[in-house]
Enzyme design. Structure first.
Site, PDB file in Angstrom:
ATOM      1  CB  CYS A 155      -0.942  -0.183   1.106  1.00 40.37           C
ATOM      2  SG  CYS A 155      -2.442   1.119   0.874  1.00 40.37           S
ATOM      3  CG  HIS A 182      -4.058  -3.516   3.574  1.00 41.73           C
ATOM      4  ND1 HIS A 182      -2.806  -3.030   4.292  1.00 41.73           N
ATOM      5  CD2 HIS A 182      -4.449  -2.577   2.880  1.00 41.73           C
ATOM      6  CE1 HIS A 182      -2.669  -1.771   3.800  1.00 41.73           C
ATOM      7  NE2 HIS A 182      -3.727  -1.510   2.913  1.00 41.73           N
TER       8      HIS A 182
END
Lengths: 248, 470
Positions: free
Chosen positions: A100, A199
């Protein structure tokens, strides 16, 4: 490799205090446990702002995601002291997992909706643009095809990432947004460096990918190592549950 | 439904109705503890002789506020109130700016900001920024109650036009010298440098200062001193306020509940309610339903505890483990919208604390498998003698016909087997079979799982149906 030799895996956890959104530390926990269960000694070194980093001394470098403010601090620190060393380490075969915000900072730049660009270290040939608060964030369960197998995770990012022509994505989006919600690409690969928006935490639910990283990370110092198979039914259960929630 | 219709007909109706509340209105928000705190305030107000118009938990969006008011209004928009009527509203943190734009506030209480449902609320910083914007527009007549120990929340007092009342702990004995990894606001909001902490209570809550620009924790006027944490059942402390001091005896566990009670006391102080009333009310207060509820089931005690984000969960775990007795635990993880679709946060919870401390553990809910996986990597497993459920990872049908699977424990990891049963009813039955008569089962759940668990217990006659009921 001698059978009596005890292997170790040295992991750098970059900015654990700063870039720790969305349970990204679960990836480090996963790497540590999967090494320990096989009698491989994991060593985790937390590398923070201002710390000197001998990047090539590590087998694997991990960086997670952060909030905007924290991301800016990390970007400055990477520019000042660590970026070049990380690029050289990757050149030498060190494994990187960047998730991310960390993934974005390892690209060329991140252009926020307001304020100046955040420079990236340019490891991945890509650019990330935040198109403003009126453009919805990319949020949800995500499924990606990687090397003919599936990866599951959860994504939550405001920035859209565009790979440079010819760059290799990590995989193809089956469900979700991925890099930008437009071209079906997700993540990026350069040598042994992997960037992704997933994630979840990513590695515990994708044990095949976790072991792929461990294998690559051991290769530089020990050559090809056969990893002892683990009882991964719980991992695959969670993987399966994530797939089912994608459809829910 | 009335709220929805009225909202569509007239967006101004909320402002119109709230303006008619004789004693004005109190608004409470924050990531953790708003329901408990609001209930404590309601309790204090009633004991003082006031009559709170109080929205129910789960109805903390504008629509829920409107419904509460409309239930007390005539069809032509006149509020049916008495002179002692006071507004008391628990407000969703994302909705606070919208509400304050419309409604006059006598007191606003901001409890804390932790990462929670990032997929729904966004980052902690952006919520704080939205609060900062709206607070700048408030007049001098509003009193702002802030947590001095949460740096981001405390910073919202800067430049506020009206009076600011800070609350905080003054007891380094119950703190830790170092910040835990599950900390959210470690960076000075003014200059971006890292705060230094002389004591950390939990998460990023503590006594902090910025060595770079000199920003520091404001001195709180409403304080808890000499705190005694006494297991899962009770907590005592000395409450010090400008209007006086009192010993407080809470029948709730953990520092997080001291903060809830302290926030309630600070709101009472802002409303000029005397300290004796505050201390008596808090002592008599029984745990808000579901936040920590005790239910008798077939000779066993079941504690229902809401645990929905890393900091809150860690606090529940440390309260759970305070007496060092091995526990029976059922962990229920859902990922519906109200829980947050993203379950990544369980990797930020210190489940490692539970390793070796549980006698029996089981996971359930839509993401039971994720929770079981988290426990596997935390080294947590059932310690019960003769646990036969250790067929490494094979899916099986148990005697209830429920789908169940056990965690594979590779020889090297030494973790005993543990089960995951997604179906809540079957999970509860299985857990209860493993809990001896007279013993206790702790059920830790996310939000929608709590609603399901309560409705399950109600259906079986152990509990009243509605969580929202007072």
């Amino acid at each position: 490799m001698s059978s009596r030799e005890r292997l170790s895996l040295v992991i750098a956890h970059l900015y654990p205090d700063l870039m720790n959104l969305y349970g990204d530390r679960g990836n480090v926990i996963c790497l540590v446990k999967r090494c320990q269960w096989r009698g491989i000694d994991p060593v985790v070194v937390e590398v923070g702002l201002g710390d000197k980093m001998e990047a090539s001394a590590f087998d694997l470098i991990f960086i997670g995601g952060g909030q905007d403010k924290e991301q800016r601090l990390a970007a400055d620190d990477l520019q000042r002291s660590k970026g070049d060393a990380i690029l050289r380490a990757v050149e030498g075969g060190v494994v990187v997992l960047a998730i991310c915000g960390g993934y974005q900072l390892f690209g060329r730049y991140y252009r926020p909706a307001m304020g100046s660009d955040l420079p990236g270290i340019g490891l991945f040939p890509l650019e990330t643009v935040h198109k403003g608060a009126q453009v919805p964030r990319c949020i949800g369960n995500v499924t990606v095809e990687w090397e003919g197998r599936l990866l599951v995770g959860f994504e939550n990012h405001g920035g859209r990432t565009y790979l440079a022509p010819g760059a290799s994505p990590l995989g193809r989006v089956i469900h979700g947004f991925g890099n930008n919600g437009e071209d079906k690409t997700e993540g990026a690969i350069v040598k042994n460096a992997f960037g992704t928006y997933l994630h979840g935490s990513l590695l515990p639910k994708n044990p095949h990918f976790a072991d792929h990283l461990i294998r690559l990370a051991l290769r530089r110092r020990y050559g090809n190592v056969d990893l002892e198979p683990l009882g991964d039914a719980t991992e695959w259960r969670a993987h399966q549950a994530a797939l089912e929630r994608v459809r829910a | 439904m009335a709220g929805l219709v009225a909202e569509m007909i007239s967006p101004q109706i909320l402002a119109h109705l709230i303006a008619q509340v004789p004693l004005g209105s109190v608004f409470v928000t924050g990531t953790n503890g708003k329901t408990t705190t609001t209930r404590m305030i309601a309790h204090i107000m009633r004991r003082y002789g006031w009559e709170p118009l109080h929205n129910r938990s789960g109805s903390n969006l504008t629509r829920g506020l409107l419904t509460t008011l409309l239930n007390n209004a005539t069809s032509d928009g006149r509020l049916l109130s008495r002179p002692e009527s006071v507004g008391l509203f628990e407000v969703d943190e994302a909705v606070l700016p919208l509400v304050l734009q419309q409604a006059p506030a006598r007191v606003i209480a901001l409890l804390n900001l932790f990462r929670d449902q990032l997929d729904r609320y966004g980052e902690v910083d952006s919520i704080a920024e939205a609060w900062r914007q709206i607070l700048r527009q408030m007049g001098r007549e509003t009193i702002l109650v802030l947590n001095a120990d949460d740096p981001l929340v405390a910073s919202l007092g800067d430049g506020f036009a009206g009076k600011v009342l800070y609350f905080g702990l003054e007891d380094v004995g119950v703190g830790r010298p170092r910040l835990s990894h599950a900390s959210d606001s470690k960076w000075c909001y003014r200059c971006g440098q890292e705060y230094a902490y002389s004591v950390s209570y939990f998460g990023h809550i503590g006594h902090y200062w910025c060595a770079h620009c000199g920003t520091s924790r404001p001195r709180p006027q409403v304080v808890a001193k000499s705190i005694r944490l006494d297991g899962f059942a009770r907590t005592q402390y000395q409450l010090v306020m400008p209007s006086g001091e009192r010993q407080v005896d809470l029948s709730l566990p953990g520092l997080y509940n001291v903060y809830n009670a302290l926030a309630a006391a600070a709101v009472a102080e802002a409303l000029d309610i005397p300290p004796a009333t505050v201390a008596d009310s808090l002592a008599a207060f029984t745990a808000a339903f579901g936040r920590m509820e005790r239910v008798g089931v077939e000779g066993r005690t079941v504690y229902l505890v809401l645990a929905k984000n890393p900091v809150g969960f860690n606090e529940v775990l440390s309260a759970l483990l305070a007496d060092k007795m091995p526990k029976n635990v059922l962990l229920v993880l859902n990922d519906r919208i109200a829980d947050g679709r993203d379950v990544s946060w369980i990797w930020d919870v210190d489940f490692e604390l539970l390793a070796g401390e549980v006698r029996y553990v089981l996971t359930s809910g839509l993401r039971a498998a994720d929770m079981a996986l988290r426990l596997k990597y935390a080294g947590v497993g059932a310690r019960e003698d003769g646990d036969a459920d250790d067929e490494n990872g094979t899916s099986e049908r148990n005697r209830h016909g429920a789908e169940a699977f056990s965690v594979d424990a590779p020889a090297a990891c030494q973790a005993p087997a543990l089960q995951a049963i997604p179906d809540l009813g079957r999970a509860l039955d299985t857990a209860l079979e493993h809990v001896r008569a007279g013993d206790t089962l702790y059920v830790l759940t996310t939000y929608t799982a709590m609603l399901e668990m309560r409705s399950l217990l109600a259906k079986r006659g152990y509990l009243r149906q509605h969580w929202e009921e007072e």
